[in-house]
Design a protein around this motif. Structure first.
Motif, PDB file in Angstrom:
ATOM      1  N   ALA A   1      75.507  66.526  29.464  1.00  0.00           N
ATOM      2  CA  ALA A   1      75.522  67.826  30.129  1.00  0.00           C
ATOM      3  C   ALA A   1      75.067  67.704  31.582  1.00  0.00           C
ATOM      4  CB  ALA A   1      74.618  68.800  29.380  1.00  0.00           C
TER       5      ALA A   1
ATOM      6  N   THR B   1      73.797  70.444  34.413  1.00  0.00           N
ATOM      7  CA  THR B   1      73.413  71.853  34.417  1.00  0.00           C
ATOM      8  C   THR B   1      72.896  72.279  35.780  1.00  0.00           C
ATOM      9  OG1 THR B   1      71.046  71.708  33.849  1.00  0.00           O
ATOM     10  CG2 THR B   1      72.640  71.442  32.042  1.00  0.00           C
TER      11      THR B   1
ATOM     12  N   GLU C   1      76.780  73.752  33.467  1.00  0.00           N
ATOM     13  CA  GLU C   1      76.259  74.648  32.436  1.00  0.00           C
ATOM     14  C   GLU C   1      74.935  75.247  32.898  1.00  0.00           C
ATOM     15  OE1 GLU C   1      76.264  73.018  28.412  1.00  0.00           O
ATOM     16  OE2 GLU C   1      77.333  71.263  29.195  1.00  0.00           O
TER      17      GLU C   1
ATOM     18  N   ALA D   1      71.443  73.399  26.008  1.00  0.00           N
ATOM     19  CA  ALA D   1      72.376  72.500  26.690  1.00  0.00           C
ATOM     20  C   ALA D   1      71.829  71.081  26.780  1.00  0.00           C
ATOM     21  CB  ALA D   1      72.683  73.026  28.093  1.00  0.00           C
TER      22      ALA D   1
END
Length: 343
Positions: free
Chosen positions: A32, A34, A59, A65
Protein backbone atom coordinates in the motif's frame (compact mmCIF):
# COMPACT_ATOMS: atom_id res chain seq x y z
CA UNK A 1 12.22 -14.34 0.36
CA UNK A 2 10.21 -11.27 -0.63
CA UNK A 3 8.84 -8.85 1.96
CA UNK A 4 5.74 -6.74 1.38
CA UNK A 5 6.33 -3.15 2.51
CA UNK A 6 3.82 -0.30 2.76
CA UNK A 7 4.74 3.39 2.75
CA UNK A 8 2.53 5.90 4.56
CA UNK A 9 2.98 9.53 3.53
CA UNK A 10 3.93 8.46 0.03
CA UNK A 11 3.17 11.81 -1.61
CA UNK A 12 5.80 13.67 0.46
CA UNK A 13 9.53 13.97 -0.06
CA UNK A 14 10.55 11.33 2.50
CA UNK A 15 7.88 8.89 1.35
CA UNK A 16 8.82 9.40 -2.28
CA UNK A 17 12.48 8.78 -1.53
CA UNK A 18 11.62 5.62 0.40
CA UNK A 19 9.69 4.35 -2.62
CA UNK A 20 12.56 5.20 -4.98
CA UNK A 21 14.92 3.09 -2.90
CA UNK A 22 12.45 0.25 -2.37
CA UNK A 23 11.92 -0.02 -6.13
CA UNK A 24 15.58 -1.06 -6.40
CA UNK A 25 15.40 -3.47 -3.47
CA UNK A 26 15.59 -7.08 -4.71
CA UNK A 27 13.64 -8.53 -1.79
CA UNK A 28 10.83 -6.00 -1.45
CA UNK A 29 7.38 -5.89 -2.97
CA UNK A 30 5.76 -2.48 -2.55
CA UNK A 31 2.35 -2.81 -0.96
CA UNK A 32 0.00 0.00 0.00
CA UNK A 33 1.02 3.59 -0.70
CA UNK A 34 -1.00 6.01 1.41
CA UNK A 35 -1.48 9.71 1.96
CA UNK A 36 -3.76 12.09 3.83
CA UNK A 37 -4.99 15.08 1.83
CA UNK A 38 -3.77 13.55 -1.44
CA UNK A 39 -5.61 10.25 -0.98
CA UNK A 40 -7.45 9.25 -4.14
CA UNK A 41 -4.84 10.79 -6.46
CA UNK A 42 -2.54 8.69 -8.63
CA UNK A 43 0.94 8.60 -7.12
CA UNK A 44 2.36 9.90 -10.40
CA UNK A 45 0.59 13.22 -9.87
CA UNK A 46 2.85 13.85 -6.87
CA UNK A 47 5.90 11.66 -7.60
CA UNK A 48 6.23 11.72 -11.41
CA UNK A 49 9.79 10.35 -11.21
CA UNK A 50 8.48 7.06 -9.79
CA UNK A 51 7.28 5.84 -13.18
CA UNK A 52 6.80 2.15 -12.21
CA UNK A 53 4.30 3.26 -9.56
CA UNK A 54 2.75 6.22 -11.36
CA UNK A 55 -0.66 4.60 -11.78
CA UNK A 56 -0.95 3.43 -8.17
CA UNK A 57 -3.76 5.21 -6.34
CA UNK A 58 -2.91 6.76 -2.99
CA UNK A 59 -5.04 5.19 -0.29
CA UNK A 60 -6.04 7.02 2.89
CA UNK A 61 -3.57 6.48 5.73
CA UNK A 62 -5.57 4.07 7.85
CA UNK A 63 -4.59 1.12 9.97
CA UNK A 64 -6.73 -1.07 7.72
CA UNK A 65 -4.65 -0.09 4.68
CA UNK A 66 -1.36 -0.75 6.49
CA UNK A 67 -2.22 -4.02 8.23
CA UNK A 68 -1.07 -7.30 6.73
CA UNK A 69 2.32 -6.06 5.51
CA UNK A 70 5.65 -7.44 6.63
CA UNK A 71 6.84 -3.89 7.24
CA UNK A 72 5.53 -0.33 7.18
CA UNK A 73 7.58 2.83 6.67
CA UNK A 74 5.86 5.83 8.24
CA UNK A 75 6.78 9.13 6.58
CA UNK A 76 4.23 11.18 8.49
CA UNK A 77 4.34 14.58 10.21
CA UNK A 78 5.75 14.63 13.72
CA UNK A 79 3.18 13.63 16.30
CA UNK A 80 1.07 11.46 13.98
CA UNK A 81 3.00 8.24 13.57
CA UNK A 82 2.75 6.92 17.13
CA UNK A 83 -1.04 6.64 16.95
CA UNK A 84 -0.82 4.59 13.76
CA UNK A 85 2.05 2.44 15.03
CA UNK A 86 0.23 1.63 18.26
CA UNK A 87 -2.50 -0.11 16.25
CA UNK A 88 -0.12 -2.28 14.22
CA UNK A 89 0.74 -5.60 15.78
CA UNK A 90 4.19 -6.92 16.70
CA UNK A 91 4.16 -9.09 13.58
CA UNK A 92 4.73 -5.92 11.52
CA UNK A 93 8.07 -4.13 11.46
CA UNK A 94 7.38 -0.39 11.78
CA UNK A 95 10.05 2.10 10.75
CA UNK A 96 9.16 5.66 11.75
CA UNK A 97 10.78 8.51 9.80
CA UNK A 98 9.20 11.05 12.16
CA UNK A 99 10.44 12.24 15.53
CA UNK A 100 7.86 10.49 17.70
CA UNK A 101 10.13 7.78 19.12
CA UNK A 102 13.66 9.22 18.86
CA UNK A 103 14.02 10.91 22.24
CA UNK A 104 14.53 9.12 25.53
CA UNK A 105 13.81 12.08 27.81
CA UNK A 106 10.07 12.84 28.21
CA UNK A 107 10.93 16.36 29.40
CA UNK A 108 12.85 17.05 26.20
CA UNK A 109 9.92 15.78 24.14
CA UNK A 110 7.49 18.02 26.03
CA UNK A 111 9.77 21.05 25.63
CA UNK A 112 10.45 20.71 21.90
CA UNK A 113 7.35 18.92 20.61
CA UNK A 114 4.69 19.26 23.30
CA UNK A 115 2.26 16.73 24.70
CA UNK A 116 2.83 13.31 26.19
CA UNK A 117 6.00 11.45 25.26
CA UNK A 118 5.09 8.54 22.92
CA UNK A 119 7.97 6.33 24.10
CA UNK A 120 11.39 5.39 22.77
CA UNK A 121 12.31 2.91 20.02
CA UNK A 122 15.71 1.60 18.90
CA UNK A 123 17.53 4.49 17.27
CA UNK A 124 18.37 4.16 13.61
CA UNK A 125 22.02 5.09 13.17
CA UNK A 126 23.65 1.65 12.99
CA UNK A 127 27.12 3.20 12.79
CA UNK A 128 26.95 4.56 16.34
CA UNK A 129 28.43 2.34 19.07
CA UNK A 130 26.01 -0.37 20.21
CA UNK A 131 23.16 0.62 17.92
CA UNK A 132 23.49 -2.03 15.21
CA UNK A 133 22.94 -4.79 17.75
CA UNK A 134 19.67 -3.23 18.93
CA UNK A 135 18.42 -2.80 15.36
CA UNK A 136 18.94 -6.41 14.28
CA UNK A 137 15.56 -8.10 14.47
CA UNK A 138 13.85 -4.99 15.94
CA UNK A 139 10.10 -4.69 15.36
CA UNK A 140 10.08 -0.92 15.87
CA UNK A 141 12.74 1.55 14.67
CA UNK A 142 13.02 5.32 15.06
CA UNK A 143 14.79 6.89 12.09
CA UNK A 144 17.00 9.78 13.26
CA UNK A 145 16.67 13.38 12.16
CA UNK A 146 18.73 14.47 9.16
CA UNK A 147 20.77 17.08 11.05
CA UNK A 148 21.58 14.74 13.97
CA UNK A 149 22.72 12.06 11.50
CA UNK A 150 25.42 14.24 10.00
CA UNK A 151 26.40 15.85 13.28
CA UNK A 152 26.49 12.61 15.27
CA UNK A 153 28.54 10.66 12.77
CA UNK A 154 30.91 13.64 12.66
CA UNK A 155 31.53 14.04 16.39
CA UNK A 156 30.72 10.79 18.21
CA UNK A 157 34.10 9.10 17.52
CA UNK A 158 36.00 12.08 18.96
CA UNK A 159 33.76 12.15 22.05
CA UNK A 160 33.95 8.38 22.55
CA UNK A 161 37.75 8.46 22.35
CA UNK A 162 37.99 11.37 24.79
CA UNK A 163 39.72 13.59 22.24
CA UNK A 164 37.39 16.52 22.90
CA UNK A 165 35.43 18.07 25.74
CA UNK A 166 31.63 17.69 25.61
CA UNK A 167 30.97 21.24 24.41
CA UNK A 168 29.92 20.89 20.79
CA UNK A 169 29.16 23.56 18.18
CA UNK A 170 27.21 22.53 15.08
CA UNK A 171 26.61 24.81 12.10
CA UNK A 172 24.79 22.97 9.32
CA UNK A 173 23.53 24.13 5.93
CA UNK A 174 20.53 22.29 4.47
CA UNK A 175 18.60 22.24 1.24
CA UNK A 176 14.93 23.16 1.18
CA UNK A 177 13.55 19.61 0.96
CA UNK A 178 14.29 19.21 4.66
CA UNK A 179 11.27 21.40 5.36
CA UNK A 180 8.89 19.06 3.53
CA UNK A 181 6.45 19.71 0.68
CA UNK A 182 3.94 21.93 2.45
CA UNK A 183 3.87 25.38 0.78
CA UNK A 184 5.58 28.06 2.87
CA UNK A 185 6.41 31.62 1.85
CA UNK A 186 10.03 31.41 3.02
CA UNK A 187 10.59 28.37 0.80
CA UNK A 188 9.30 29.67 -2.54
CA UNK A 189 11.91 30.14 -5.24
CA UNK A 190 12.02 33.93 -5.17
CA UNK A 191 12.77 33.85 -1.44
CA UNK A 192 15.37 31.07 -1.54
CA UNK A 193 17.31 31.59 -4.75
CA UNK A 194 20.45 33.64 -4.21
CA UNK A 195 19.97 33.72 -0.44
CA UNK A 196 21.30 31.93 2.64
CA UNK A 197 19.43 32.37 5.91
CA UNK A 198 19.62 31.11 9.47
CA UNK A 199 16.65 29.75 11.38
CA UNK A 200 15.93 27.94 14.63
CA UNK A 201 18.74 29.92 16.26
CA UNK A 202 19.49 29.87 19.97
CA UNK A 203 18.88 26.23 20.88
CA UNK A 204 15.25 26.06 19.77
CA UNK A 205 15.55 23.74 16.77
CA UNK A 206 13.83 20.41 17.42
CA UNK A 207 16.90 18.39 16.47
CA UNK A 208 18.94 19.90 19.29
CA UNK A 209 17.84 17.44 22.03
CA UNK A 210 18.57 14.54 19.67
CA UNK A 211 22.15 15.74 19.29
CA UNK A 212 22.46 16.23 23.05
CA UNK A 213 21.20 12.67 23.56
CA UNK A 214 23.70 11.17 21.09
CA UNK A 215 26.68 13.24 22.22
CA UNK A 216 25.92 12.62 25.89
CA UNK A 217 25.94 8.86 25.40
CA UNK A 218 29.23 9.06 23.53
CA UNK A 219 30.97 11.22 26.12
CA UNK A 220 29.45 9.59 29.19
CA UNK A 221 28.88 12.97 30.81
CA UNK A 222 26.61 16.00 30.42
CA UNK A 223 27.11 17.79 27.12
CA UNK A 224 26.27 21.22 25.76
CA UNK A 225 25.32 21.73 22.13
CA UNK A 226 25.06 25.01 20.23
CA UNK A 227 23.27 24.28 16.95
CA UNK A 228 22.68 26.80 14.17
CA UNK A 229 20.91 25.54 11.03
CA UNK A 230 21.14 27.41 7.73
CA UNK A 231 18.82 27.24 4.73
CA UNK A 232 20.67 27.30 1.42
CA UNK A 233 19.36 27.47 -2.18
CA UNK A 234 19.53 23.81 -3.19
CA UNK A 235 16.91 21.03 -3.08
CA UNK A 236 18.87 18.33 -1.22
CA UNK A 237 21.89 17.91 1.00
CA UNK A 238 23.37 18.93 4.35
CA UNK A 239 26.89 20.15 4.97
CA UNK A 240 27.72 20.22 8.69
CA UNK A 241 30.66 21.82 10.45
CA UNK A 242 30.97 20.23 13.89
CA UNK A 243 33.62 21.24 16.40
CA UNK A 244 34.58 20.86 20.05
CA UNK A 245 37.54 21.95 22.20
CA UNK A 246 40.40 19.48 22.54
CA UNK A 247 40.55 17.60 25.81
CA UNK A 248 44.32 17.99 25.96
CA UNK A 249 46.63 20.39 24.18
CA UNK A 250 48.81 18.98 21.43
CA UNK A 251 46.27 16.70 19.75
CA UNK A 252 47.27 16.32 16.10
CA UNK A 253 45.23 15.82 12.97
CA UNK A 254 46.90 12.44 12.47
CA UNK A 255 45.77 11.28 15.91
CA UNK A 256 42.21 12.39 15.19
CA UNK A 257 42.28 10.76 11.78
CA UNK A 258 43.42 7.45 13.28
CA UNK A 259 40.39 7.46 15.61
CA UNK A 260 38.01 8.01 12.69
CA UNK A 261 39.69 5.39 10.54
CA UNK A 262 39.19 2.87 13.33
CA UNK A 263 35.56 3.92 13.89
CA UNK A 264 34.47 3.86 10.27
CA UNK A 265 37.02 1.74 8.40
CA UNK A 266 34.54 -1.13 7.95
CA UNK A 267 31.38 0.94 7.53
CA UNK A 268 29.89 0.68 4.03
CA UNK A 269 28.07 4.03 4.15
CA UNK A 270 30.57 6.30 5.94
CA UNK A 271 33.65 7.44 4.07
CA UNK A 272 36.54 9.33 5.61
CA UNK A 273 37.96 11.23 2.65
CA UNK A 274 41.68 11.33 1.86
CA UNK A 275 43.60 14.02 3.71
CA UNK A 276 43.13 17.39 2.07
CA UNK A 277 39.86 16.50 0.32
CA UNK A 278 36.74 18.17 1.72
CA UNK A 279 33.18 16.86 1.69
CA UNK A 280 30.65 18.32 -0.69
CA UNK A 281 26.93 17.60 -0.74
CA UNK A 282 27.07 17.04 -4.51
CA UNK A 283 29.11 13.86 -4.01
CA UNK A 284 26.41 12.28 -1.83
CA UNK A 285 23.38 13.19 -3.97
CA UNK A 286 21.03 10.20 -4.08
CA UNK A 287 23.43 7.96 -2.15
CA UNK A 288 23.06 6.47 1.31
CA UNK A 289 26.47 7.82 2.29
CA UNK A 290 28.13 10.28 4.63
CA UNK A 291 31.45 11.82 3.64
CA UNK A 292 33.71 13.08 6.44
CA UNK A 293 36.92 15.04 6.86
CA UNK A 294 38.73 15.93 10.08
CA UNK A 295 41.02 18.76 11.09
CA UNK A 296 42.59 20.30 14.17
CA UNK A 297 42.62 24.07 14.61
CA UNK A 298 45.68 24.26 16.85
CA UNK A 299 45.38 28.01 17.45
CA UNK A 300 41.77 27.70 18.62
CA UNK A 301 42.32 24.36 20.33
CA UNK A 302 39.42 22.67 18.55
CA UNK A 303 38.78 19.49 16.61
CA UNK A 304 36.72 20.20 13.49
CA UNK A 305 34.82 17.59 11.50
CA UNK A 306 32.97 18.30 8.25
CA UNK A 307 30.22 15.95 7.11
CA UNK A 308 28.13 15.86 3.94
CA UNK A 309 25.04 13.78 3.23
CA UNK A 310 21.82 13.76 1.26
CA UNK A 311 19.13 14.67 3.78
CA UNK A 312 16.49 12.60 1.97
CA UNK A 313 18.66 9.49 1.53
CA UNK A 314 21.08 8.77 4.38
CA UNK A 315 19.35 11.57 6.32
CA UNK A 316 15.90 9.95 6.15
CA UNK A 317 14.64 7.31 3.71
CA UNK A 318 17.98 5.59 3.14
CA UNK A 319 18.39 5.23 6.88
CA UNK A 320 14.87 3.78 7.00
CA UNK A 321 15.74 1.11 4.41
CA UNK A 322 19.11 0.43 6.05
CA UNK A 323 17.37 -0.19 9.37
CA UNK A 324 14.62 -2.18 7.67
CA UNK A 325 17.28 -4.50 6.29
CA UNK A 326 18.67 -5.05 9.78
CA UNK A 327 15.23 -5.59 11.25
CA UNK A 328 14.35 -8.19 8.62
CA UNK A 329 17.68 -10.00 8.91
CA UNK A 330 18.87 -8.96 5.43
CA UNK A 331 22.36 -7.74 4.53
CA UNK A 332 22.46 -4.13 5.65
CA UNK A 333 23.48 -2.77 2.25
CA UNK A 334 20.71 -4.47 0.25
CA UNK A 335 19.11 -2.11 -2.26
CA UNK A 336 21.02 0.95 -1.10
CA UNK A 337 23.20 3.05 -3.43
CA UNK A 338 26.66 4.19 -2.40
CA UNK A 339 27.35 6.05 -5.65
CA UNK A 340 26.15 9.63 -5.92
CA UNK A 341 24.86 11.52 -8.97
CA UNK A 342 27.20 14.07 -10.55
CA UNK A 343 27.35 16.76 -11.73
Amino acid sequence: MTYRVAVAGASGYAGGEALRLLLAHPQVEIGAVTAHSNAGDPLGAHQPHLTPLADRILEPTTVEALRGHDAVILALPHGQSHEVAAQLGPDTVVVDCGADHRLEDPAAWAQFYGGEHPGTWPYGIPELPGHRERLRGARRVAVPGCYPTGASLAMVPALTAGLVRPDVVVVAASGTSGAGKAPKTNLIGSEVMGAVSAYGVGGVHRHTPEMIQNFGKASGEPVTVSFTPLLVPMPRGILSTVSAPVAQAGVTADEVRAVYEKAYGDEPFVRLLPAGQWPTTASTLGANTVHLQVAVDAAAGRVIVISALDNLTKGTAGAAVQCLNLALGLPETTGLPTVGVAP
